[in-house]
Write a protein that holds these residues in place. Structure first.
Motif, PDB file in Angstrom:
ATOM      1  N   GLY A 331     -30.394 -33.616  13.800  1.00 52.33           N
ATOM      2  CA  GLY A 331     -30.886 -34.659  14.835  1.00 52.33           C
ATOM      3  C   GLY A 331     -30.694 -36.074  13.820  1.00 52.33           C
ATOM      4  N   ALA A 332     -29.931 -36.499  12.481  1.00 53.24           N
ATOM      5  CA  ALA A 332     -29.886 -37.917  12.587  1.00 53.24           C
ATOM      6  C   ALA A 332     -28.723 -37.956  12.807  1.00 53.24           C
ATOM      7  N   ALA A 333     -28.804 -39.269  13.858  1.00 52.97           N
ATOM      8  CA  ALA A 333     -27.956 -40.277  14.569  1.00 52.97           C
ATOM      9  C   ALA A 333     -26.558 -40.536  13.394  1.00 52.97           C
ATOM     10  N   VAL A 334     -25.403 -40.902  13.410  1.00 53.72           N
ATOM     11  CA  VAL A 334     -24.486 -40.877  12.351  1.00 53.72           C
ATOM     12  C   VAL A 334     -23.541 -41.762  13.206  1.00 53.72           C
ATOM     13  N   TRP A 335     -23.293 -43.198  12.258  1.00 52.86           N
ATOM     14  CA  TRP A 335     -22.609 -44.189  12.792  1.00 52.86           C
ATOM     15  C   TRP A 335     -21.611 -45.054  11.602  1.00 52.86           C
ATOM     16  N   ILE A 336     -21.019 -45.625  12.109  1.00 53.55           N
ATOM     17  CA  ILE A 336     -20.223 -46.571  11.210  1.00 53.55           C
ATOM     18  C   ILE A 336     -20.192 -47.873  11.959  1.00 53.55           C
ATOM     19  N   GLY A 337     -20.620 -48.810  10.997  1.00 48.52           N
ATOM     20  CA  GLY A 337     -20.547 -50.522  11.840  1.00 48.52           C
ATOM     21  C   GLY A 337     -20.490 -51.165  10.174  1.00 48.52           C
ATOM     22  N   VAL A 338     -20.428 -52.341  10.765  1.00 50.21           N
ATOM     23  CA  VAL A 338     -20.732 -53.277   9.572  1.00 50.21           C
ATOM     24  C   VAL A 338     -21.529 -54.138   9.073  1.00 50.21           C
ATOM     25  N   ARG A 339     -23.064 -54.088   8.178  1.00 48.81           N
ATOM     26  CA  ARG A 339     -24.254 -54.396   7.467  1.00 48.81           C
ATOM     27  C   ARG A 339     -23.569 -55.418   6.354  1.00 48.81           C
ATOM     28  N   ASP A 340     -23.974 -56.493   7.047  1.00 53.93           N
ATOM     29  CA  ASP A 340     -24.419 -57.062   5.713  1.00 53.93           C
ATOM     30  C   ASP A 340     -22.361 -57.874   4.855  1.00 53.93           C
ATOM     31  N   GLY A 341     -22.054 -57.844   6.227  1.00 47.95           N
ATOM     32  CA  GLY A 341     -20.276 -58.378   5.943  1.00 47.95           C
ATOM     33  C   GLY A 341     -19.172 -57.057   5.123  1.00 47.95           C
ATOM     34  N   GLN A 342     -19.968 -55.615   5.512  1.00 50.19           N
ATOM     35  CA  GLN A 342     -18.965 -54.584   5.086  1.00 50.19           C
ATOM     36  C   GLN A 342     -19.231 -53.139   5.767  1.00 50.19           C
ATOM     37  N   GLN A 343     -17.776 -52.368   5.995  1.00 48.65           N
ATOM     38  CA  GLN A 343     -18.032 -51.651   7.438  1.00 48.65           C
ATOM     39  C   GLN A 343     -18.916 -50.101   5.970  1.00 48.65           C
ATOM     40  N   ARG A 344     -20.085 -50.206   6.600  1.00 45.21           N
ATOM     41  CA  ARG A 344     -20.775 -48.789   6.044  1.00 45.21           C
ATOM     42  C   ARG A 344     -20.899 -47.383   6.633  1.00 45.21           C
ATOM     43  N   LEU A 345     -21.433 -46.367   6.456  1.00 42.01           N
ATOM     44  CA  LEU A 345     -22.097 -44.928   6.955  1.00 42.01           C
ATOM     45  C   LEU A 345     -23.751 -45.516   6.984  1.00 42.01           C
ATOM     46  N   ILE A 346     -23.616 -45.404   8.587  1.00 39.75           N
ATOM     47  CA  ILE A 346     -25.422 -45.275   9.051  1.00 39.75           C
ATOM     48  C   ILE A 346     -26.026 -44.295   9.233  1.00 39.75           C
ATOM     49  N   GLY A 348     -29.184 -43.183  10.667  1.00 45.65           N
ATOM     50  CA  GLY A 348     -30.329 -43.606  11.750  1.00 45.65           C
ATOM     51  C   GLY A 348     -30.379 -44.409  12.486  1.00 45.65           C
ATOM     52  N   GLU A 349     -30.938 -45.561  11.233  1.00 40.85           N
ATOM     53  CA  GLU A 349     -30.629 -46.579  11.393  1.00 40.85           C
ATOM     54  C   GLU A 349     -30.195 -47.281   9.891  1.00 40.85           C
ATOM     55  N   ASP A 350     -30.664 -46.057   8.730  1.00 41.41           N
ATOM     56  CA  ASP A 350     -30.184 -47.499   7.900  1.00 41.41           C
ATOM     57  C   ASP A 350     -28.515 -47.274   6.751  1.00 41.41           C
ATOM     58  N   PRO A 351     -28.082 -48.300   7.015  1.00 45.47           N
ATOM     59  CA  PRO A 351     -27.479 -48.081   6.107  1.00 45.47           C
ATOM     60  C   PRO A 351     -26.879 -46.994   4.602  1.00 45.47           C
ATOM     61  N   PRO A 354     -23.516 -47.455  -1.002  1.00 50.29           N
ATOM     62  CA  PRO A 354     -22.782 -48.979  -1.546  1.00 50.29           C
ATOM     63  C   PRO A 354     -22.104 -50.314  -1.521  1.00 50.29           C
ATOM     64  N   PRO A 355     -22.628 -51.149  -1.230  1.00 43.82           N
ATOM     65  CA  PRO A 355     -21.734 -53.063  -0.320  1.00 43.82           C
ATOM     66  C   PRO A 355     -19.839 -52.054  -0.677  1.00 43.82           C
ATOM     67  N   GLY A 356     -20.099 -52.429  -1.660  1.00 37.99           N
ATOM     68  CA  GLY A 356     -18.412 -52.441  -2.819  1.00 37.99           C
ATOM     69  C   GLY A 356     -17.838 -51.326  -2.053  1.00 37.99           C
ATOM     70  N   LEU A 357     -18.284 -50.088  -1.026  1.00 45.49           N
ATOM     71  CA  LEU A 357     -17.353 -48.805  -0.810  1.00 45.49           C
ATOM     72  C   LEU A 357     -16.841 -49.177   0.667  1.00 45.49           C
ATOM     73  N   TYR A 358     -15.916 -49.360   1.143  1.00 43.01           N
ATOM     74  CA  TYR A 358     -15.443 -49.557   2.391  1.00 43.01           C
ATOM     75  C   TYR A 358     -15.075 -47.852   3.539  1.00 43.01           C
ATOM     76  N   VAL A 359     -16.111 -48.375   4.962  1.00 44.75           N
ATOM     77  CA  VAL A 359     -16.087 -46.373   4.451  1.00 44.75           C
ATOM     78  C   VAL A 359     -14.943 -46.918   5.981  1.00 44.75           C
ATOM     79  N   ARG A 360     -13.977 -45.214   6.126  1.00 45.21           N
ATOM     80  CA  ARG A 360     -12.958 -45.319   6.732  1.00 45.21           C
ATOM     81  C   ARG A 360     -13.297 -44.389   7.840  1.00 45.21           C
ATOM     82  N   ALA A 361     -13.599 -43.215   8.212  1.00 40.92           N
ATOM     83  CA  ALA A 361     -13.604 -42.764   9.350  1.00 40.92           C
ATOM     84  C   ALA A 361     -14.340 -41.265   8.612  1.00 40.92           C
ATOM     85  N   VAL A 362     -15.664 -41.129   9.691  1.00 39.85           N
ATOM     86  CA  VAL A 362     -16.285 -39.862   9.779  1.00 39.85           C
ATOM     87  C   VAL A 362     -15.860 -38.594   9.961  1.00 39.85           C
ATOM     88  N   GLY A 363     -15.624 -37.892   9.734  1.00 36.01           N
ATOM     89  CA  GLY A 363     -14.499 -36.674   9.372  1.00 36.01           C
ATOM     90  C   GLY A 363     -15.636 -35.377   9.976  1.00 36.01           C
TER      91      GLY A 363
END
Length: 705
Positions: A331-346, A348-351, A354-363
């Motif tokens: 039941g955990a929501a999965v999202w990709i969003g920009v947090r702290d200037g980085q594109q991250r896997l989120i 629930g509400e938490d990224p 790590p900041p240096g990892l550019y997340v491209r897509a969820v498969g």
């Protein structure tokens, strides 16, 4: 066989490569598409059984007897948006139990049992059939024909129309042009997980400007009329409705309601499990026209009312993330969003990355494990997983470009690398390789070559340099060919040798080839991409100049007095831009299918970077090539398909007219019947030959031997 001919025959060496993987719930079987050899355009559907390690063909167009394709216009348009160059079975869907698959051939609908080895059977659907989707229980197929959504019962053969257009210029169940071309949404209908309803898009393009694409080589043929939403003009009106399938006849639509005036773009849609024990509910991602606001919404399937799940905003734009929204089994929501200037896997509400990892897509989501692609180095793409117990974990080896699927504990990993041109596909369970799926692609007729990867200039532009295999460093200067795409949303510089085959062929003709990704290319960070806001000309061109000069400092034998540039699409725009604005650096150009006036390109792409032309006249003027026509002082060849419905021929025609009016000589090569991606064999072959002859002549090198 010459390399240009081989590349044309093999569709750029994609034929024979396995793709479009699906995995059974228990992870024991893998379905995929593949031709029988490296020139086979009649792609077949295969199954790999991991228990015995045996592959078998479950659907072969030759056995079915439909090799010669007669595609409906909607399917041709869908393939053009997907850049699909193959034939035969190019797409399929499977039911949840992995017992049955459906697909089309020449606009006819077929199903095949994935368990018993029986031959596929044609279904009594109303032809032509477009984009069929099997129901989750495997008992029905939804498809589009004539703009209407049909549902076919597989047991009885009863065919039911559940949504009719009812009005001119209306279609149900298909993605509109903008969604498929720019947002990565190629579908317009989605089954509810229990098979009780469909979520479907209704598209009304009445307000969209009609363009007429004619082929002067066939004056007897009527022009193709298409609804093309150019920058600053009206888009199609897109609505979503839940279509309950109880009863007979057309379904009574339950309209999904949101502020469509403020958020007109439907970026993605589907179903996901509701919180608690409730039924699954429709989910959608919608976006504002200026693309600065993106909302995730959930809808009540019975009333159509929506509630906000989340919102992303940015003063430049918000990218449409791929593969989300999604939800884990827990039941955990999965999202990709920009947090702290980085594109991250989120989660629930938490990224959670790590900041240096550019997340491209969820498969895929397998239980509570999320499979996604990401980059630590922009030239590499790795498979990663995230699970509650072990956090983010890289699954693939460094120095490669990877894609994959995950289900039932089985991971399919596809790898391209600098070690060779081959595509490796391995099936893993429990971290161990249990099978390999062979690629039948041909080996390119090129000598062995080395790709030198650099980070050039003060912005550390990812750059590749390729030299002739016969050239000895320090033996003398080589003319330079810049070979970029150079714009947003695409990369040319990757850790995969197969990405440089055409570039290396040009190198073998006597060039030092430089490929550079400038600002706007993905894989680094959002701010890198935002720098193009308001200016599609200045930063990309400056980056090509910087990459060229730094590469010449670091790699011997690059002759900066003989520099040419070639490219296609945005790369074609950049090539023409280079000789118009920097003739001191670039001495000749080949511009393939170039955008020359951004007012002629589509809404979603163009307005993301330049805004609305009614309010941003200066940005459009400064990014256009037309006003620069009088400055041309270098040889320029324009190549364009007359049937191109993405970057229409008017782009090259208007630039050519402006050059003629200014008295500037140039070359135009129109391609009769060719769209944005030339695939016709002789055309694709000779395009390369003609380009190299033009460039050699323009640089004073003489003809090739």
């Amino acid at each position: 066989m010459s390399f240009p001919r081989q590349q044309a025959r093999t569709r750029r060496f994609t034929l024979g490569v396995p793709r479009a993987f699906q995995i059974s719930p228990d992870g024991g079987r893998v379905a995929f598409l593949r031709g029988r050899d490296g020139t086979d355009t009649a792609t077949s559907l295969w199954i790999l059984d991991l228990r015995g390690g045996r592959e078998r063909v479950v659907a072969d167009p030759r056995r079915i007897g439909r090799i010669d394709e007669d595609l409906p216009p909607e399917e041709r348009a869908r393939r053009e948006r997907l850049r699909e160059t193959g034939g035969g079975i190019v797409a399929y869907t499977v039911d949840d139990a992995f017992e049955r698959a459906v697909f089309t051939l020449s606009g006819r609908l077929y199903s095949v049992d994935l368990t018993d080895g029986a031959e596929p059977r044609e279904l009594p659907a109303v032809a032509p059939v477009v984009d069929p989707v099997i129901g989750p229980r495997g008992d029905a197929v939804a498809y589009v024909s004539g703009g209407a959504v049909h549902v076919l019962d597989l047991a009885s053969g009863a065919d039911r129309v559940v949504a009719r257009p009812g009005e001119p210029n209306v279609t149900w169940g298909l993605a509109e042009f903008i969604a498929a071309e720019e947002m990565g949404r190629y579908r317009g209908m989605w089954w509810a997980p229990d098979g009780s309803a469909l979520l479907a898009a209704r598209v009304d393009d009445s307000a969209v400007t009609r363009w007429h694409i004619a082929d002067p080589a066939s004056p007897e043929a009527p022009a193709q009329v298409m609804a093309y939403p150019a920058a600053g003009t009206a888009n199609a009106d897109v609505r979503l409705a839940v279509l309950p399938l109880a009863g007979d006849g057309p379904a009574e639509p339950v309209w999904v309601e949101w502020d469509r005036a403020a958020l007109p773009y439907v970026a993605s849609a589907g179903w996901q499990a509701a919180s608690g024990d409730g039924p699954a509910e429709p989910v959608l991602v919608v976006q504002s026209r200026d693309q600065r606001t993106l909302q995730r919404l959930a809808a009540d399937a019975g009333t159509g009312r929506t509630r906000l799940l989340g919102e992303e905003t940015h003063e430049a734009w918000v990218e449409v993330p791929s593969g989300v929204p999604a939800v884990t089994d827990g039941g955990a929501a999965v999202w990709i969003g920009v947090r702290d200037g980085q594109q991250r896997l989120i989660i629930g509400e938490d990224p959670v990355t790590p900041p240096g990892l550019y997340v491209r897509a969820v498969g895929d989501i397998d239980g509570d494990t999320v499979l996604f692609t990401a980059s630590e180095n922009p030239v590499e793409i790795d498979l990663w997983s995230f699970g509650p117990a072990d956090g983010p974990r890289r699954l693939t080896r460094p120095n490669g470009v990877h894609a994959g699927r995950l289900r039932g504990g089985t991971l399919v990993v596809q790898r391209r690398s600098l070690d060779g041109t081959e595509v490796e596909t391995r099936v893993r369970r429990g971290g161990e390789t249990v099978a390999e799926i062979a690629s039948f692609a041909e080996r390119p007729e090129l000598p062995d070559f080395t790709v030198t990867l650099l980070a050039t200039g003060e912005r550390r532009l990812r750059t590749a340099v390729l030299l002739p295999s016969w050239h000895e460093r320090g033996s003398g200067p080589l003319p330079v060919l810049m070979d970029p795409y150079g714009g947003p949303h695409a990369q040319r510089v990757l850790a995969a040798r197969g990405a440089y085959l055409t570039s290396q062929w040009f190198a073998e003709q006597g060039f030092a080839v430089v490929v550079a990704d400038g600002r706007g290319s993905p894989g680094r960070d959002p701010e890198w991409e935002y720098t193009l806001r308001g200016d599609l000309a200045g930063p990309p061109l400056a980056d090509q100049v910087d990459a060229l000069h730094d590469a010449a400092e670091r790699v011997p034998d690059l002759d900066l007095e003989r520099v040419a540039i070639r490219g296609w699409s945005f790369g074609g725009y950049l090539a023409a831009l280079a000789v118009l604005r920097r003739p001191d650096v670039f001495h000749a150009a080949v511009a393939g299918a170039p955008v020359t006036d951004w007012r002629l390109y589509d809404t979603h792409y163009t307005e993301r970077y330049l805004g609305m032309p009614q309010q941003e006249e200066a940005a459009y003027r400064d990014s256009s090539l037309l006003a620069d026509a009088g400055r041309l002082s270098r040889p320029l060849m324009l190549i364009h398909g007359l049937a191109d419905d993405n970057v229409v021929f008017a782009h090259s025609q208007r630039l050519s007219s402006a050059l003629l009016a200014a008295g500037r000589p140039h070359t135009v090569l129109p391609l009769s019947g060719i769209t944005h991606m030339p695939t016709e064999e002789s055309t694709a072959e000779n395009l390369l030959v003609l380009q190299v002859e033009f460039l050699r002549s323009a640089l004073g090198l003489g003809a090739t031997s």
